[in-house]
Scaffold this motif. Structure first.
Motif, PDB file in Angstrom:
ATOM      1  N   ASN A  43      -7.701   2.940   4.263  1.00  0.00           N
ATOM      2  CA  ASN A  43      -7.652   2.985   5.621  1.00  0.00           C
ATOM      3  C   ASN A  43      -8.224   1.695   6.351  1.00  0.00           C
ATOM      4  OD1 ASN A  43      -6.207   5.531   5.894  1.00  0.00           O
ATOM      5  ND2 ASN A  43      -8.131   6.750   5.685  1.00  0.00           N
ATOM      6  N   ARG A  44      -8.949   1.088   5.440  1.00  0.00           N
ATOM      7  CA  ARG A  44      -9.637  -0.119   6.096  1.00  0.00           C
ATOM      8  C   ARG A  44      -8.826  -1.538   5.686  1.00  0.00           C
ATOM      9  NH1 ARG A  44     -14.999   0.984   7.227  1.00  0.00           N
ATOM     10  NH2 ARG A  44     -15.754   3.085   6.117  1.00  0.00           N
ATOM     11  N   ALA A  71      -2.657   3.870  -3.531  1.00  0.00           N
ATOM     12  CA  ALA A  71      -2.637   2.756  -4.292  1.00  0.00           C
ATOM     13  C   ALA A  71      -2.341   1.492  -3.574  1.00  0.00           C
ATOM     14  CB  ALA A  71      -1.460   2.956  -5.438  1.00  0.00           C
ATOM     15  N   MET A  72      -3.001   0.390  -3.828  1.00  0.00           N
ATOM     16  CA  MET A  72      -2.961  -1.173  -3.224  1.00  0.00           C
ATOM     17  C   MET A  72      -2.466  -1.814  -4.423  1.00  0.00           C
ATOM     18  SD  MET A  72      -6.304  -0.497  -0.951  1.00  0.00           S
ATOM     19  CE  MET A  72      -6.695   0.926  -2.022  1.00  0.00           C
ATOM     20  N   TYR A  73      -1.284  -2.120  -4.360  1.00  0.00           N
ATOM     21  CA  TYR A  73      -0.719  -3.284  -5.377  1.00  0.00           C
ATOM     22  C   TYR A  73      -1.007  -4.754  -5.270  1.00  0.00           C
ATOM     23  CZ  TYR A  73       2.034   0.623  -6.059  1.00  0.00           C
ATOM     24  OH  TYR A  73       2.419   2.115  -6.236  1.00  0.00           O
ATOM     25  N   LEU A  74      -1.540  -5.152  -6.250  1.00  0.00           N
ATOM     26  CA  LEU A  74      -2.099  -6.539  -6.384  1.00  0.00           C
ATOM     27  C   LEU A  74      -1.124  -7.587  -6.683  1.00  0.00           C
ATOM     28  CD1 LEU A  74      -5.504  -5.674  -7.953  1.00  0.00           C
ATOM     29  CD2 LEU A  74      -4.963  -5.907  -5.537  1.00  0.00           C
ATOM     30  N   GLY A  75      -0.522  -8.333  -5.652  1.00  0.00           N
ATOM     31  CA  GLY A  75       0.508  -9.451  -5.998  1.00  0.00           C
ATOM     32  C   GLY A  75       1.626  -8.863  -6.726  1.00  0.00           C
ATOM     33  N   LYS A 107       1.080  -1.319  -0.061  1.00  0.00           N
ATOM     34  CA  LYS A 107      -0.069  -0.062   0.141  1.00  0.00           C
ATOM     35  C   LYS A 107       0.775   1.323   0.112  1.00  0.00           C
ATOM     36  CE  LYS A 107      -2.960   0.068   3.385  1.00  0.00           C
ATOM     37  NZ  LYS A 107      -3.630  -0.159   4.616  1.00  0.00           N
ATOM     38  N   LYS A 108       0.675   2.313  -0.823  1.00  0.00           N
ATOM     39  CA  LYS A 108       1.459   3.547  -0.730  1.00  0.00           C
ATOM     40  C   LYS A 108       0.375   4.622  -0.908  1.00  0.00           C
ATOM     41  CE  LYS A 108       5.306   1.168  -3.000  1.00  0.00           C
ATOM     42  NZ  LYS A 108       6.292   1.383  -3.886  1.00  0.00           N
ATOM     43  N   GLU A 109       0.959   5.727  -0.296  1.00  0.00           N
ATOM     44  CA  GLU A 109       0.072   7.018   0.060  1.00  0.00           C
ATOM     45  C   GLU A 109       0.795   7.773  -1.242  1.00  0.00           C
ATOM     46  OE1 GLU A 109      -0.314   8.807   3.703  1.00  0.00           O
ATOM     47  OE2 GLU A 109      -0.676   6.982   4.892  1.00  0.00           O
ATOM     48  N   SER A 145       1.612  -8.622  -9.894  1.00  0.00           N
ATOM     49  CA  SER A 145       1.187  -8.439 -11.253  1.00  0.00           C
ATOM     50  C   SER A 145       1.214  -6.676 -11.448  1.00  0.00           C
ATOM     51  CB  SER A 145      -0.512  -8.318 -11.166  1.00  0.00           C
ATOM     52  OG  SER A 145      -0.991  -7.491 -10.546  1.00  0.00           O
ATOM     53  N   LEU A 146       0.832  -6.280 -12.691  1.00  0.00           N
ATOM     54  CA  LEU A 146       0.856  -4.937 -12.939  1.00  0.00           C
ATOM     55  C   LEU A 146      -0.389  -4.140 -12.751  1.00  0.00           C
ATOM     56  CD1 LEU A 146       2.442  -4.986 -16.814  1.00  0.00           C
ATOM     57  CD2 LEU A 146       3.502  -4.709 -14.724  1.00  0.00           C
ATOM     58  N   TYR A 147      -1.227  -5.018 -11.871  1.00  0.00           N
ATOM     59  CA  TYR A 147      -2.617  -4.346 -11.611  1.00  0.00           C
ATOM     60  C   TYR A 147      -2.452  -3.682 -10.141  1.00  0.00           C
ATOM     61  CZ  TYR A 147      -3.764  -6.785 -15.779  1.00  0.00           C
ATOM     62  OH  TYR A 147      -3.860  -7.406 -17.004  1.00  0.00           O
ATOM     63  N   ARG A 148      -3.144  -2.493 -10.033  1.00  0.00           N
ATOM     64  CA  ARG A 148      -3.410  -1.715  -8.578  1.00  0.00           C
ATOM     65  C   ARG A 148      -4.899  -1.433  -8.479  1.00  0.00           C
ATOM     66  NH1 ARG A 148       0.176   0.366 -11.770  1.00  0.00           N
ATOM     67  NH2 ARG A 148       2.438   0.166 -11.210  1.00  0.00           N
ATOM     68  N   ILE A 149      -5.220  -1.480  -7.327  1.00  0.00           N
ATOM     69  CA  ILE A 149      -6.435  -0.592  -6.987  1.00  0.00           C
ATOM     70  C   ILE A 149      -5.789   0.828  -6.504  1.00  0.00           C
ATOM     71  CG2 ILE A 149      -8.496  -0.194  -5.389  1.00  0.00           C
ATOM     72  CD1 ILE A 149      -8.252  -3.253  -4.993  1.00  0.00           C
ATOM     73  N   HIS A 150      -6.342   1.904  -7.294  1.00  0.00           N
ATOM     74  CA  HIS A 150      -5.745   3.136  -7.168  1.00  0.00           C
ATOM     75  C   HIS A 150      -6.771   4.301  -7.252  1.00  0.00           C
ATOM     76  CE1 HIS A 150      -5.389   4.341 -11.425  1.00  0.00           C
ATOM     77  NE2 HIS A 150      -5.044   2.971 -11.553  1.00  0.00           N
ATOM     78  N   GLY A 151      -6.415   5.383  -6.706  1.00  0.00           N
ATOM     79  CA  GLY A 151      -7.099   6.646  -6.856  1.00  0.00           C
ATOM     80  C   GLY A 151      -7.063   7.121  -8.244  1.00  0.00           C
ATOM     81  N   SER A 152      -7.517   8.256  -8.782  1.00  0.00           N
ATOM     82  CA  SER A 152      -7.725   8.708  -9.981  1.00  0.00           C
ATOM     83  C   SER A 152      -7.694  10.388  -9.916  1.00  0.00           C
ATOM     84  CB  SER A 152      -8.651   8.056 -10.941  1.00  0.00           C
ATOM     85  OG  SER A 152      -8.586   8.763 -12.248  1.00  0.00           O
TER      86      SER A 152
END
Length: 193
Positions: A181-182, A141-145, A106-108, A147-154
């Motif tokens: 935060n969760r 951003a939350m990095y997924l394993g 996870k990164k801010e 992979s090149l994929y993330r859950i991130h802001g925009s």
């Protein structure tokens, strides 16, 4: 936040707090259903990013993230049978994917280095961008394993609810900060089509 949005959020919170324990729900094929009697994937009010509490299949454990790319929704499971629903942007045609991943980091205000595959498609992109308001990864951003994929802001909130990314899951900066935060590193993420 407008007064109307605050009123809708307050009503939604009150409805969850006062919903009967035996609320009758109907689940779609992904196991999602609203506690408010709205169809799954429908967000209260007019904003596609207004998060609210929904019922979810009890097979998903608390702390788990479930993404329905077809509905363009992300669900964070808070307790058995209950989740917070968020609107998301997903991969465009040719960049959709599904599977099970783990939040590995996870990164801010993350920096962004476009992968080589993206630079081949878009040689005009910068080779590196420091974190900040103009960065396409947004506030969190939350990095997924691996992979090149993330859950991130925009920094493009109008893309939420759209299929326009290169496979990442996009959220508004406000929503991704709430989720960040969760969620814990090591959380399981199910991406369903």
């Amino acid at each position: 936040m407008s007064l109307k949005t605050l009123a809708v959020a307050a009503c939604a919170a009150l409805a969850v707090a006062t919903a009967p324990a035996q609320a009758e729900t109907q689940y779609n094929i992904f196991g999602f259903a609203s506690l408010f009697g709205m169809p799954s994937g429908t967000v209260a009010g007019t904003s596609p990013t207004l998060r609210h509490t929904v019922a979810i299949d009890r097979k998903y454990k608390p702390g788990t993230i479930v993404v329905s790319t077809s509905e363009r929704r992300l669900f964070y499971v808070t307790q058995p049978g209950t989740a917070i629903e968020y609107g998301v942007g997903v991969g465009r045609e040719g960049f959709q994917w599904s599977g099970v991943k783990t939040v590995s980091a996870k990164k801010e205000w993350p920096s962004w280095t476009p992968p080589s595959q993206m630079l081949k498609r878009r040689p005009d992109l910068p080779r590196h961008m420091p974190g900040g308001i103009d960065n396409p990864l947004g506030a969190r951003a939350m990095y997924l394993g691996s992979s090149l994929y993330r859950i991130h802001g925009s920094n493009e909130p109008d893309t939420i609810g759209q299929a326009v990314s290169s496979g990442c899951i996009r959220m508004t900066n406000d929503d991704v900060t709430d989720l960040y935060n969760r969620v814990r590193v090591g959380a399981t993420v199910y991406v369903l089509r």
